[in-house]
Enzyme design. Structure first.
Site, PDB file in Angstrom:
ATOM      1  N   GLY A 143      -5.742 -19.346  32.071  1.00  0.00           N
ATOM      2  CA  GLY A 143      -4.540 -19.883  32.557  1.00  0.00           C
ATOM      3  C   GLY A 143      -4.107 -20.849  31.195  1.00  0.00           C
ATOM      4  O   GLY A 143      -5.164 -21.417  30.727  1.00  0.00           O
ATOM      5  N   TYR A 162      -4.499 -22.471  25.984  1.00  0.00           N
ATOM      6  CA  TYR A 162      -3.644 -23.327  25.435  1.00  0.00           C
ATOM      7  C   TYR A 162      -3.291 -23.045  24.093  1.00  0.00           C
ATOM      8  O   TYR A 162      -4.406 -22.635  23.164  1.00  0.00           O
ATOM      9  CB  TYR A 162      -4.351 -24.848  25.480  1.00  0.00           C
ATOM     10  N   ILE A 196      -9.259 -22.761  32.179  1.00  0.00           N
ATOM     11  CA  ILE A 196      -7.932 -23.244  31.947  1.00  0.00           C
ATOM     12  C   ILE A 196      -7.837 -23.798  30.705  1.00  0.00           C
ATOM     13  O   ILE A 196      -8.649 -24.644  30.346  1.00  0.00           O
ATOM     14  CB  ILE A 196      -7.448 -24.109  33.060  1.00  0.00           C
ATOM     15  N   CYS A 197      -6.683 -23.740  30.125  1.00  0.00           N
ATOM     16  CA  CYS A 197      -6.214 -24.408  28.717  1.00  0.00           C
ATOM     17  C   CYS A 197      -7.263 -24.277  27.593  1.00  0.00           C
ATOM     18  O   CYS A 197      -7.275 -23.196  27.268  1.00  0.00           O
ATOM     19  CB  CYS A 197      -6.205 -25.852  29.112  1.00  0.00           C
ATOM     20  N   ALA A 198      -8.107 -24.986  27.247  1.00  0.00           N
ATOM     21  CA  ALA A 198      -9.145 -24.930  26.325  1.00  0.00           C
ATOM     22  C   ALA A 198     -10.394 -24.129  26.681  1.00  0.00           C
ATOM     23  O   ALA A 198     -11.242 -23.844  26.021  1.00  0.00           O
ATOM     24  CB  ALA A 198      -9.579 -26.062  25.534  1.00  0.00           C
TER      25      ALA A 198
END
Length: 149
Positions: A146, A120, A99-101
């Site tokens: 994500g 991200y 997720i994200c980074a």
């Protein structure tokens, strides 16, 4: 099914703990694994008690989750044990979620090569072997990514 969420200091609370919460509510065995300590501090200085320290038992899971947050995501990326775990999961076709980074670990371990992913905004510059998708979530084979929580 068994899931593990990997934690290093500087993790993003929503990206880590909401995953644990949702999986446990769904009756999926989900363990919080501290890579270095049984108490891990979030990016907002919240201390969280882990279920276990990282060891070979982690390899027995069906899903590994890498939350974002800084410096948590870069610390996971720079940990050779994480890269080895991701390679093994990928070779066995087990689920990997980031997720994200978090997807920066997928780049360093080589498991994102040629696969589509999201992250991200801005971190796609660090993930050169994958095919960035401008979407909230992307699933390519056994890899789920994500953009954020």
């Amino acid at each position: 099914m068994k899931a593990i969420v990997l934690f290093k200091d500087g993790f993003e609370e929503l990206e880590a703990l909401s995953v644990v919460d949702v999986l446990r509510r769904a009756k999926v065995t989900c363990e919080m694994i501290g890579m270095d300590s049984l108490v891990v501090t979030s990016s907002h200085q919240i201390k969280i008690q882990m279920d276990k320290l990282f060891d070979k038992e982690a390899y027995e899971a069906d899903l590994v989750v890498l939350p974002g947050g800084l410096p948590g995501a870069t610390s996971l990326r720079d940990d050779q044990r994480v890269c080895d775990l991701l390679k093994e999961f990928n070779e066995k076709g087990k689920w990997i979620a980031a997720i994200c980074a978090g997807p920066i670990s997928l780049e360093k371990s080589g498991v994102i090569k040629g696969k589509k992913y999201t992250c991200y905004p801005g971190f796609e510059d660090e993930i050169v072997s994958g095919l960035h998708q401008d979407t909230l979530v992307y699933v390519d084979q056994n890899i789920i990514t994500g953009r954020g929580p």
